[in-house]
Design a protein around this motif. Sequence first.
Motif, PDB file in Angstrom:
ATOM      1  N   VAL A  64       0.838  -1.196   0.000  1.00  0.00           N
ATOM      2  CA  VAL A  64       0.000   0.000   0.000  1.00  0.00           C
ATOM      3  C   VAL A  64       0.878   1.252   0.000  1.00  0.00           C
ATOM      4  O   VAL A  64       0.633   2.192  -0.761  1.00  0.00           O
ATOM      5  N   GLY A  65       1.910   1.264   0.825  1.00  0.00           N
ATOM      6  CA  GLY A  65       2.801   2.419   0.888  1.00  0.00           C
ATOM      7  C   GLY A  65       3.479   2.693  -0.438  1.00  0.00           C
ATOM      8  O   GLY A  65       3.531   3.844  -0.909  1.00  0.00           O
ATOM      9  N   TYR A  66       3.993   1.648  -1.083  1.00  0.00           N
ATOM     10  CA  TYR A  66       4.638   1.821  -2.379  1.00  0.00           C
ATOM     11  C   TYR A  66       3.627   2.291  -3.413  1.00  0.00           C
ATOM     12  O   TYR A  66       3.899   3.195  -4.207  1.00  0.00           O
ATOM     13  N   GLY A  67       2.453   1.698  -3.400  1.00  0.00           N
ATOM     14  CA  GLY A  67       1.409   2.112  -4.339  1.00  0.00           C
ATOM     15  C   GLY A  67       1.076   3.590  -4.210  1.00  0.00           C
ATOM     16  O   GLY A  67       0.918   4.293  -5.210  1.00  0.00           O
ATOM     17  N   LEU A  68       0.993   4.063  -2.988  1.00  0.00           N
ATOM     18  CA  LEU A  68       0.685   5.483  -2.777  1.00  0.00           C
ATOM     19  C   LEU A  68       1.805   6.378  -3.298  1.00  0.00           C
ATOM     20  O   LEU A  68       1.541   7.458  -3.828  1.00  0.00           O
ATOM     21  N   THR A  69       3.045   5.953  -3.168  1.00  0.00           N
ATOM     22  CA  THR A  69       4.155   6.773  -3.682  1.00  0.00           C
ATOM     23  C   THR A  69       4.160   6.819  -5.198  1.00  0.00           C
ATOM     24  O   THR A  69       4.748   7.721  -5.789  1.00  0.00           O
ATOM     25  N   GLN A  70       3.528   5.863  -5.843  1.00  0.00           N
ATOM     26  CA  GLN A  70       3.552   5.785  -7.302  1.00  0.00           C
ATOM     27  C   GLN A  70       2.435   6.585  -7.963  1.00  0.00           C
ATOM     28  O   GLN A  70       2.449   6.787  -9.173  1.00  0.00           O
ATOM     29  N   ILE A  71       1.484   7.064  -7.204  1.00  0.00           N
ATOM     30  CA  ILE A  71       0.354   7.791  -7.781  1.00  0.00           C
ATOM     31  C   ILE A  71       0.826   8.996  -8.598  1.00  0.00           C
ATOM     32  O   ILE A  71       0.313   9.265  -9.668  1.00  0.00           O
ATOM     33  N   GLY A  72       1.833   9.694  -8.128  1.00  0.00           N
ATOM     34  CA  GLY A  72       2.352  10.844  -8.866  1.00  0.00           C
ATOM     35  C   GLY A  72       3.360  10.470  -9.938  1.00  0.00           C
ATOM     36  O   GLY A  72       3.903  11.340 -10.615  1.00  0.00           O
ATOM     37  N   ASP A  73       3.613   9.179 -10.117  1.00  0.00           N
ATOM     38  CA  ASP A  73       4.644   8.705 -11.038  1.00  0.00           C
ATOM     39  C   ASP A  73       4.073   7.726 -12.068  1.00  0.00           C
ATOM     40  O   ASP A  73       4.793   6.927 -12.650  1.00  0.00           O
ATOM     41  N   LEU A  74       2.786   7.798 -12.309  1.00  0.00           N
ATOM     42  CA  LEU A  74       2.131   6.808 -13.171  1.00  0.00           C
ATOM     43  C   LEU A  74       2.538   6.916 -14.637  1.00  0.00           C
ATOM     44  O   LEU A  74       2.343   5.973 -15.398  1.00  0.00           O
ATOM     45  N   GLU A  75       3.125   8.047 -15.043  1.00  0.00           N
ATOM     46  CA  GLU A  75       3.540   8.178 -16.444  1.00  0.00           C
ATOM     47  C   GLU A  75       4.664   7.208 -16.805  1.00  0.00           C
ATOM     48  O   GLU A  75       4.929   6.981 -17.971  1.00  0.00           O
ATOM     49  N   HIS A  76       5.321   6.617 -15.807  1.00  0.00           N
ATOM     50  CA  HIS A  76       6.374   5.632 -16.069  1.00  0.00           C
ATOM     51  C   HIS A  76       5.826   4.225 -16.301  1.00  0.00           C
ATOM     52  O   HIS A  76       6.573   3.319 -16.616  1.00  0.00           O
ATOM     53  N   TYR A  77       4.531   4.064 -16.097  1.00  0.00           N
ATOM     54  CA  TYR A  77       3.921   2.742 -16.257  1.00  0.00           C
ATOM     55  C   TYR A  77       3.066   2.726 -17.513  1.00  0.00           C
ATOM     56  O   TYR A  77       2.460   3.718 -17.877  1.00  0.00           O
ATOM     57  N   HIS A  78       3.019   1.565 -18.150  1.00  0.00           N
ATOM     58  CA  HIS A  78       2.192   1.427 -19.338  1.00  0.00           C
ATOM     59  C   HIS A  78       1.068   0.422 -19.091  1.00  0.00           C
ATOM     60  O   HIS A  78      -0.098   0.777 -19.093  1.00  0.00           O
ATOM     61  N   ARG A  79       1.440  -0.830 -18.882  1.00  0.00           N
ATOM     62  CA  ARG A  79       0.434  -1.880 -18.744  1.00  0.00           C
ATOM     63  C   ARG A  79       0.771  -2.823 -17.606  1.00  0.00           C
ATOM     64  O   ARG A  79       1.928  -2.991 -17.249  1.00  0.00           O
ATOM     65  N   ALA A  80      -0.273  -3.473 -17.102  1.00  0.00           N
ATOM     66  CA  ALA A  80      -0.109  -4.537 -16.122  1.00  0.00           C
ATOM     67  C   ALA A  80      -1.017  -5.681 -16.540  1.00  0.00           C
ATOM     68  O   ALA A  80      -2.232  -5.508 -16.659  1.00  0.00           O
ATOM     69  N   ALA A  81      -0.414  -6.823 -16.811  1.00  0.00           N
ATOM     70  CA  ALA A  81      -1.168  -8.020 -17.160  1.00  0.00           C
ATOM     71  C   ALA A  81      -1.213  -8.919 -15.935  1.00  0.00           C
ATOM     72  O   ALA A  81      -0.171  -9.235 -15.346  1.00  0.00           O
ATOM     73  N   VAL A  82      -2.410  -9.310 -15.552  1.00  0.00           N
ATOM     74  CA  VAL A  82      -2.613 -10.189 -14.408  1.00  0.00           C
ATOM     75  C   VAL A  82      -3.143 -11.513 -14.952  1.00  0.00           C
ATOM     76  O   VAL A  82      -4.212 -11.555 -15.560  1.00  0.00           O
ATOM     77  N   VAL A  83      -2.375 -12.568 -14.759  1.00  0.00           N
ATOM     78  CA  VAL A  83      -2.765 -13.889 -15.243  1.00  0.00           C
ATOM     79  C   VAL A  83      -3.325 -14.667 -14.050  1.00  0.00           C
ATOM     80  O   VAL A  83      -2.599 -14.957 -13.089  1.00  0.00           O
ATOM     81  N   THR A  84      -4.618 -14.949 -14.108  1.00  0.00           N
ATOM     82  CA  THR A  84      -5.270 -15.638 -12.991  1.00  0.00           C
ATOM     83  C   THR A  84      -6.593 -16.245 -13.440  1.00  0.00           C
ATOM     84  O   THR A  84      -7.207 -15.782 -14.395  1.00  0.00           O
ATOM     85  N   ASP A  85      -7.019 -17.249 -12.706  1.00  0.00           N
ATOM     86  CA  ASP A  85      -8.356 -17.799 -12.880  1.00  0.00           C
ATOM     87  C   ASP A  85      -9.209 -17.514 -11.650  1.00  0.00           C
ATOM     88  O   ASP A  85     -10.367 -17.922 -11.584  1.00  0.00           O
ATOM     89  N   LYS A  86      -8.663 -16.817 -10.683  1.00  0.00           N
ATOM     90  CA  LYS A  86      -9.373 -16.522  -9.438  1.00  0.00           C
ATOM     91  C   LYS A  86     -10.228 -15.260  -9.608  1.00  0.00           C
ATOM     92  O   LYS A  86      -9.719 -14.197  -9.936  1.00  0.00           O
ATOM     93  N   GLU A  87     -11.514 -15.409  -9.358  1.00  0.00           N
ATOM     94  CA  GLU A  87     -12.450 -14.302  -9.554  1.00  0.00           C
ATOM     95  C   GLU A  87     -12.147 -13.117  -8.646  1.00  0.00           C
ATOM     96  O   GLU A  87     -12.260 -11.969  -9.066  1.00  0.00           O
ATOM     97  N   TRP A  88     -11.762 -13.354  -7.399  1.00  0.00           N
ATOM     98  CA  TRP A  88     -11.520 -12.238  -6.481  1.00  0.00           C
ATOM     99  C   TRP A  88     -10.346 -11.394  -6.941  1.00  0.00           C
ATOM    100  O   TRP A  88     -10.359 -10.174  -6.779  1.00  0.00           O
ATOM    101  N   ILE A  89      -9.344 -12.017  -7.559  1.00  0.00           N
ATOM    102  CA  ILE A  89      -8.201 -11.266  -8.080  1.00  0.00           C
ATOM    103  C   ILE A  89      -8.632 -10.464  -9.306  1.00  0.00           C
ATOM    104  O   ILE A  89      -8.237  -9.313  -9.475  1.00  0.00           O
ATOM    105  N   LYS A  90      -9.473 -11.049 -10.149  1.00  0.00           N
ATOM    106  CA  LYS A  90      -9.980 -10.328 -11.324  1.00  0.00           C
ATOM    107  C   LYS A  90     -10.733  -9.077 -10.904  1.00  0.00           C
ATOM    108  O   LYS A  90     -10.578  -8.016 -11.509  1.00  0.00           O
ATOM    109  N   HIS A  91     -11.535  -9.173  -9.847  1.00  0.00           N
ATOM    110  CA  HIS A  91     -12.307  -8.016  -9.378  1.00  0.00           C
ATOM    111  C   HIS A  91     -11.385  -6.911  -8.859  1.00  0.00           C
ATOM    112  O   HIS A  91     -11.626  -5.720  -9.125  1.00  0.00           O
ATOM    113  N   ILE A  92     -10.351  -7.275  -8.141  1.00  0.00           N
ATOM    114  CA  ILE A  92      -9.393  -6.283  -7.648  1.00  0.00           C
ATOM    115  C   ILE A  92      -8.688  -5.602  -8.825  1.00  0.00           C
ATOM    116  O   ILE A  92      -8.521  -4.383  -8.850  1.00  0.00           O
TER     117      ILE A  92
END
Length: 139
Positions: A64-92
């Motif tokens: 959570v702490g790292y995620g919050l520090t990245q909010i102002g730095d999102l231009e460095h990110y492009h995509r995130a692929a999440v490979v899962t069959d778990k529904e709860w992870i898909k919802h998140i």
Amino acid sequence: MLEFISPPAEHVVAMRVGGVVTAQELQQAIDAIEAAKRHHPRVSLLAELDGLRLMTFPALLKDVGYGLTQIGDLEHYHRAAVVTDKEWIKHIAQLEDRLFKAVEIRTFPSHDHSAAMEWVCELPRGDHENPEDDGYHGA
């Protein structure tokens, strides 16, 4: 357990996450992401999450702490692929996609792993570090 897998492209940080994730393992992932950001204008992430059970409390706080520090730095990110069959992870992942509009987040079922690899390797037009290279190196 968090282990790095061979990245499909230089700008991609790829990992397999299962069981219980500790703060030390999460720090290794953060370090890998930060290293990729120093070498590439846009970074993408690939996470295989089917075996994930939980994060320790210190790992959750670090995440959570790292995620919050990245909010102002999102231009460095492009995509995130999440490979899962778990529904709860898909919802998140869907919630995060709505919250962090600057980053494309997409889930892929386990049987579509190669499509996730191909998608996460793509860079926006003009961001290719080598114009002859499409970013995908096969898997």
